[in-house]
Scaffold this motif. Structure first.
Motif, mmCIF file in Angstrom:
data_model
loop_
_atom_site.group_PDB
_atom_site.id
_atom_site.type_symbol
_atom_site.label_atom_id
_atom_site.label_comp_id
_atom_site.label_asym_id
_atom_site.label_seq_id
_atom_site.Cartn_x
_atom_site.Cartn_y
_atom_site.Cartn_z
ATOM 1 N N GLU A 116 0.836 3.851 6.860
ATOM 2 C CA GLU A 116 -0.709 3.468 6.542
ATOM 3 C C GLU A 116 -1.453 3.923 7.749
ATOM 4 O O GLU A 116 -2.547 4.001 7.611
ATOM 5 C CB GLU A 116 -0.512 1.779 6.615
ATOM 6 C CG GLU A 116 -1.904 1.116 6.106
ATOM 7 C CD GLU A 116 -2.326 1.630 4.899
ATOM 8 O OE1 GLU A 116 -3.602 1.625 4.486
ATOM 9 O OE2 GLU A 116 -1.390 2.003 3.894
ATOM 10 N N THR B 204 0.242 -11.947 6.360
ATOM 11 C CA THR B 204 0.127 -10.590 5.654
ATOM 12 C C THR B 204 1.067 -10.206 4.675
ATOM 13 O O THR B 204 0.745 -9.456 3.615
ATOM 14 C CB THR B 204 0.270 -9.491 6.802
ATOM 15 O OG1 THR B 204 1.731 -9.566 7.270
ATOM 16 C CG2 THR B 204 -0.682 -9.394 7.968
ATOM 17 N N THR C 127 6.355 -6.582 5.317
ATOM 18 C CA THR C 127 6.223 -5.189 4.995
ATOM 19 C C THR C 127 7.526 -4.592 4.307
ATOM 20 O O THR C 127 7.507 -3.591 3.964
ATOM 21 C CB THR C 127 6.037 -4.446 6.337
ATOM 22 O OG1 THR C 127 7.170 -4.827 7.243
ATOM 23 C CG2 THR C 127 4.669 -4.559 6.972
ATOM 24 N N ASP D 108 6.276 -3.921 0.904
ATOM 25 C CA ASP D 108 5.793 -2.579 0.891
ATOM 26 C C ASP D 108 6.876 -1.370 0.816
ATOM 27 O O ASP D 108 6.747 -0.613 0.009
ATOM 28 C CB ASP D 108 5.139 -2.174 2.070
ATOM 29 C CG ASP D 108 3.957 -3.459 2.562
ATOM 30 O OD1 ASP D 108 4.001 -4.526 1.923
ATOM 31 O OD2 ASP D 108 3.092 -3.026 3.045
ATOM 32 N N TYR E 51 7.769 0.839 -2.592
ATOM 33 C CA TYR E 51 7.942 2.395 -2.377
ATOM 34 C C TYR E 51 9.120 3.019 -3.010
ATOM 35 O O TYR E 51 9.018 4.088 -3.607
ATOM 36 C CB TYR E 51 7.563 2.795 -0.959
ATOM 37 C CG TYR E 51 7.553 4.145 -0.834
ATOM 38 C CD1 TYR E 51 6.618 4.905 -0.817
ATOM 39 C CD2 TYR E 51 8.924 4.738 -0.307
ATOM 40 C CE1 TYR E 51 6.644 6.304 -0.515
ATOM 41 C CE2 TYR E 51 8.935 6.016 0.294
ATOM 42 C CZ TYR E 51 8.005 6.862 0.085
ATOM 43 O OH TYR E 51 8.075 8.280 0.308
ATOM 44 N N ASP F 186 2.705 -9.253 -1.621
ATOM 45 C CA ASP F 186 2.364 -8.450 -2.981
ATOM 46 C C ASP F 186 2.418 -6.958 -2.538
ATOM 47 O O ASP F 186 2.064 -6.207 -3.257
ATOM 48 C CB ASP F 186 0.802 -8.767 -3.343
ATOM 49 C CG ASP F 186 0.069 -8.611 -2.000
ATOM 50 O OD1 ASP F 186 0.311 -8.067 -0.897
ATOM 51 O OD2 ASP F 186 -1.095 -9.026 -2.123
ATOM 52 N N LYS G 10 1.247 -5.335 0.179
ATOM 53 C CA LYS G 10 0.021 -4.777 1.025
ATOM 54 C C LYS G 10 -0.045 -5.307 2.312
ATOM 55 O O LYS G 10 -0.977 -5.291 3.055
ATOM 56 C CB LYS G 10 -1.339 -5.327 0.158
ATOM 57 C CG LYS G 10 -1.389 -4.616 -0.997
ATOM 58 C CD LYS G 10 -2.660 -5.255 -2.046
ATOM 59 C CE LYS G 10 -2.556 -4.771 -3.613
ATOM 60 N NZ LYS G 10 -3.620 -5.307 -4.097
ATOM 61 N N SER H 151 1.226 -3.802 5.025
ATOM 62 C CA SER H 151 0.836 -2.626 5.836
ATOM 63 C C SER H 151 -0.476 -2.505 5.933
ATOM 64 O O SER H 151 -1.332 -2.498 7.310
ATOM 65 C CB SER H 151 1.506 -1.457 5.686
ATOM 66 O OG SER H 151 2.908 -1.868 5.643
ATOM 67 N N TYR H 152 -1.339 -2.672 4.781
ATOM 68 C CA TYR H 152 -2.677 -2.260 4.965
ATOM 69 C C TYR H 152 -3.650 -3.648 5.608
ATOM 70 O O TYR H 152 -4.484 -3.202 6.433
ATOM 71 C CB TYR H 152 -3.329 -2.373 3.646
ATOM 72 C CG TYR H 152 -4.775 -2.316 3.386
ATOM 73 C CD1 TYR H 152 -5.629 -1.252 3.397
ATOM 74 C CD2 TYR H 152 -5.546 -3.536 3.178
ATOM 75 C CE1 TYR H 152 -6.992 -1.339 3.486
ATOM 76 C CE2 TYR H 152 -6.677 -3.574 2.703
ATOM 77 C CZ TYR H 152 -7.549 -2.793 3.175
ATOM 78 O OH TYR H 152 -8.820 -2.609 2.971
ATOM 79 N N LYS H 153 -3.018 -4.862 5.437
ATOM 80 C CA LYS H 153 -3.691 -5.978 6.240
ATOM 81 C C LYS H 153 -3.501 -5.782 7.554
ATOM 82 O O LYS H 153 -4.375 -6.137 8.420
ATOM 83 C CB LYS H 153 -2.972 -7.299 5.861
ATOM 84 C CG LYS H 153 -3.387 -7.381 4.174
ATOM 85 C CD LYS H 153 -2.638 -8.571 3.521
ATOM 86 C CE LYS H 153 -2.927 -8.825 2.209
ATOM 87 N NZ LYS H 153 -2.048 -9.660 1.479
ATOM 88 N N LYS I 25 -6.017 -3.207 9.065
ATOM 89 C CA LYS I 25 -7.296 -3.577 9.052
ATOM 90 C C LYS I 25 -7.400 -4.642 10.227
ATOM 91 O O LYS I 25 -8.445 -4.661 10.777
ATOM 92 C CB LYS I 25 -7.448 -4.315 7.812
ATOM 93 C CG LYS I 25 -8.924 -5.026 7.379
ATOM 94 C CD LYS I 25 -9.899 -3.688 7.518
ATOM 95 C CE LYS I 25 -11.244 -4.273 7.130
ATOM 96 N NZ LYS I 25 -11.940 -5.182 7.929
#
Length: 373
Positions: free
Chosen positions: A25, A173, A176, A179, A183, A356, A358, A360-362, A365
């Motif tokens: 990410e 978050t 991970t 995540d 994948y 959910d 997500k 890594s994205y959180k 950010k």
């Protein structure tokens, strides 16, 4: 905003699985961040498998692994090796994961150099410093050094609030691990273990993993003897155990579980193969932490081979059940899930509380927002 340099440090297979999505990410934000990947190779062979699957190439490899290394040796080797890297690279933040000795040592070295620390999977607690050992002490020590806390659930956030951590620096978050498993489950994979499982689709496959230091000796022998009793009680049950590389685990597994046609002792599996094995399993028996999050994401019930877990959210949600290491208790709870479809379906259908996919994205950010301030 100036480009910020983020150093990510890990050394074991579980850390690599959970940090690889964060690394990938970060690479999507190359206009904002420069990523430095440092591995200690606290677990050498098992770590390398994960790096290959997620296409992660370390910038630095301390390669500290030695046969029968002590916790003190790991701590001092990481401290000595990583300080010079920090001084040379001058990272703006160091990210560590979870509760390993690598993570504690990397965080301590960053603290000594006054580098901000982000702790991925922060806030987990049993509040018994010897259980799990040394993970519980490591995670508390890391949280006392950290500047940003990336927690998987509201309950782990509350643990940190109870310890007077700054609420504005605690971010829920998800984990991970989800995540990672979302994948790898999309990646087609062939492997002799998967071929074996697919060749007997009517059998109930039980995935067994056990490796924690506090379970060495009698607890591990108890569980393995329970597994022998179970396999003799059900003709339609097969056991698959990726055997940890620890010589102690290897020895006990071969002694108690070896030489049985329906007990399959295999070498540690690549992470993507392992995730496909979870998905094909009927029940997971484990003392692992990560599997308590991963298996429920694939709707597989988990029986935890410990007396305590730092993941109480899974207990509350019904995805996990603690069964300990006493032989009779392990046998009783496995039999219940094999024979009672209602109990089994209740656990399998319970909602996984760990996010959910997500996380890594959180995390990225929030790091961006931290430096914007």
């Amino acid at each position: 905003m100036n480009k910020r340099k983020i150093a990510i440090v890990f050394g074991t297979r579980p850390e690599a699985i959970k940090m690889a999505p964060v690394i990938n990410e970060l690479k999507k934000h190359q206009n904002i961040f420069e990523t430095i990947v440092i591995v200690t190779a606290q677990h050498r062979e098992m770590l390398d498998q994960v790096l290959e699957v997620f296409d992660v190439i370390p910038d630095y490899d301390l390669n500290i692994m030695k046969k029968n290394q002590s916790l003190s040796n790991i701590t001092t080797e990481v401290l000595k090796g990583i300080e010079s890297i920090y001084i040379e690279e001058q990272p703006d933040m160091v990210l560590v994961h979870g509760d390993t000795t690598t993570s504690f040592s990397a965080a301590l070295a960053a603290y000594y150099l006054q580098i901000p620390i982000g702790h991925v999977e922060a806030g987990l607690r049993t509040y018994d410093k010897y259980f799990p050992f040394p993970e519980e002490a490591n995670r508390q020590l890391i949280d006392n050094l950290s500047d940003l806390f990336f927690v998987p659930t509201e309950a782990t956030k509350q643990n940190l609030l109870n310890e007077s951590k700054n609420e504005s620096r605690i971010i829920v978050t998800g984990n991970t691990a989800i995540d990672a498993i979302l994948y790898t489950k999309e990646v087609e994979r062939s492997h002799q273990v998967l071929d074996l499982m697919d060749s007997m689709p009517k059998q109930k496959w039980i995935l067994l993993t056990m490796h924690r230091r506090e379970n060495y000796g009698k607890p591990m022998s108890n569980v393995f003897e329970a597994v022998r009793d179970l396999i003799d009680s059900y003709e339609d049950v097969e056991i698959i155990m990726p055997v940890h590389l620890s010589p102690i685990v290897q020895s006990v597994a071969k002694e108690v579980l070896g030489n049985h046609s329906r007990i399959h002792l295999v070498a540690p599996l690549e992470v993507d193969v392992f995730h496909h094995v979870i998905a094909r399993s009927h029940i997971v028996l484990t003392d692992s932490g990560g599997l308590q999050e991963e298996a429920p994401a694939l709707d597989i019930p988990v029986l935890v081979l410990r007396d305590k877990t730092e993941r109480p959210e899974g207990l509350e949600a019904g995805t996990l059940k603690i069964v300990g290491t006493e032989k009779e208790n392990v046998v009783k709870h496995v039999k219940l899930l094999i024979e009672d479809s209602g109990k089994y379906n209740q656990m399998a259908a319970a909602e996984n509380p760990y996010g959910d996919g997500k996380a890594s994205y959180k995390i990225i950010k929030e790091i961006e927002d931290y430096f914007s301030e």
